[in-house]
Design a protein around this motif. Structure first.
Motif, PDB file in Angstrom:
ATOM      1  N   LEU A  73      80.682   5.090  18.196  1.00  0.00           N
ATOM      2  CA  LEU A  73      81.556   4.130  17.532  1.00  0.00           C
ATOM      3  C   LEU A  73      82.520   3.565  18.565  1.00  0.00           C
ATOM      4  O   LEU A  73      83.188   4.324  19.287  1.00  0.00           O
ATOM      5  N   ALA A  74      82.580   2.227  18.656  1.00  0.00           N
ATOM      6  CA  ALA A  74      83.375   1.578  19.683  1.00  0.00           C
ATOM      7  C   ALA A  74      84.208   0.443  19.095  1.00  0.00           C
ATOM      8  O   ALA A  74      83.912  -0.088  18.036  1.00  0.00           O
ATOM      9  N   VAL A  75      85.258   0.079  19.833  1.00  0.00           N
ATOM     10  CA  VAL A  75      86.182  -0.978  19.431  1.00  0.00           C
ATOM     11  C   VAL A  75      86.424  -1.878  20.629  1.00  0.00           C
ATOM     12  O   VAL A  75      86.502  -1.403  21.774  1.00  0.00           O
ATOM     13  N   ARG A  76      86.557  -3.182  20.365  1.00  0.00           N
ATOM     14  CA  ARG A  76      86.850  -4.108  21.455  1.00  0.00           C
ATOM     15  C   ARG A  76      88.211  -3.806  22.058  1.00  0.00           C
ATOM     16  O   ARG A  76      89.162  -3.557  21.332  1.00  0.00           O
TER      17      ARG A  76
ATOM     18  N   GLU B  12      79.770   2.865  30.324  1.00  0.00           N
ATOM     19  CA  GLU B  12      78.867   1.809  29.847  1.00  0.00           C
ATOM     20  C   GLU B  12      79.551   0.919  28.817  1.00  0.00           C
ATOM     21  O   GLU B  12      79.333  -0.295  28.793  1.00  0.00           O
ATOM     22  N   LEU B  13      80.377   1.505  27.966  1.00  0.00           N
ATOM     23  CA  LEU B  13      81.119   0.716  26.984  1.00  0.00           C
ATOM     24  C   LEU B  13      82.052  -0.266  27.687  1.00  0.00           C
ATOM     25  O   LEU B  13      82.190  -1.425  27.285  1.00  0.00           O
ATOM     26  N   ASP B  14      82.687   0.196  28.749  1.00  0.00           N
ATOM     27  CA  ASP B  14      83.634  -0.635  29.484  1.00  0.00           C
ATOM     28  C   ASP B  14      82.938  -1.812  30.169  1.00  0.00           C
ATOM     29  O   ASP B  14      83.528  -2.888  30.334  1.00  0.00           O
ATOM     30  N   LYS B  15      81.678  -1.631  30.553  1.00  0.00           N
ATOM     31  CA  LYS B  15      80.932  -2.683  31.251  1.00  0.00           C
ATOM     32  C   LYS B  15      80.433  -3.774  30.309  1.00  0.00           C
ATOM     33  O   LYS B  15      80.046  -4.854  30.766  1.00  0.00           O
TER      34      LYS B  15
END
Length: 199
Positions: free
Chosen positions: A195-198, A120-123
């Motif tokens: 926690l996510a990063v571009r 989902e983060l990748d989308k």
């Protein structure tokens, strides 16, 4: 640094205008008091106020120092409880130097597996990747109150032990700040943030 005469005069004008707005109910009284209290009590008040502003926008800038040992990174967070398996042996740091990145807390608002969370983060637009342990430790040190609101997971660094895969998580118990490991397998509850990063 000693304030100049012009700076003192400007500060006086600003405080006078703030008090005018305060007394005329043109500014939220509690917010004004909180800001002034931070300025009074904390030498690093500018950094604290900026962090609070970033928290409202759900974007969090962090500075990464790969010259630090993992032990020092953990110590910088001043956690009340730390899982002893979070160490240099199980989580090796391969990068060097310094870097600044912008992180984001993602809330799926449903139970979700680690694999599906990464997909989902990748989308997302822009595409995101899960934060690694170094990024989580920098986040925890700069924004210590966030984990008191909800548990935060970093899926980007995985430790493979004889029992399975584990990832780091920031959470709180009765106000204590804890740095722990949870199983990569299985579902995360709906209240967890990632926690996510571009990319």
């Amino acid at each position: 640094m000693v304030a100049s005469t012009d700076q003192k005069a400007r500060a006086f004008d600003l405080f006078s205008k703030i008090m005018e707005y305060f007394c005329e109910d043109k500014r939220d009284a509690e917010e004004v008091l909180n800001v002034l209290q931070i300025i009074k009590d904390k030498k690093n008040f500018a950094e604290i106020l900026l962090a609070k502003k970033e928290a409202k926008s759900n974007l969090f800038k962090i500075a990464l120092n790969y010259c630090m040992s993992l032990k020092d990174m953990v110590s910088a967070g001043a956690y009340d409880v730390v899982n002893s398996d979070i160490n240099d042996k199980n989580f090796q740091i391969e990068k060097h130097g310094h870097e600044e990145v912008e992180t984001k807390l993602i809330h799926f608002d449903r139970n979700i597996s680690s694999e599906n969370a990464i997909k989902e983060l990748d989308k997302m637009e822009p595409s995101l990747r899960p934060a690694n342990l170094v990024e989580m430790l920098a986040f925890g040190a700069k924004y210590p109150d966030e984990q008191r609101k909800f548990p935060i997971v970093a899926l980007g660094s995985v430790w493979r032990s004889m029992y399975g895969r584990s990832v780091a998580c920031l959470w709180s118990d009765s106000g204590d700040r804890r740095l722990n490991l949870y199983w990569f397998e299985g579902d995360w509850y709906a209240d967890y943030r990632f926690l996510a990063v571009r990319k």
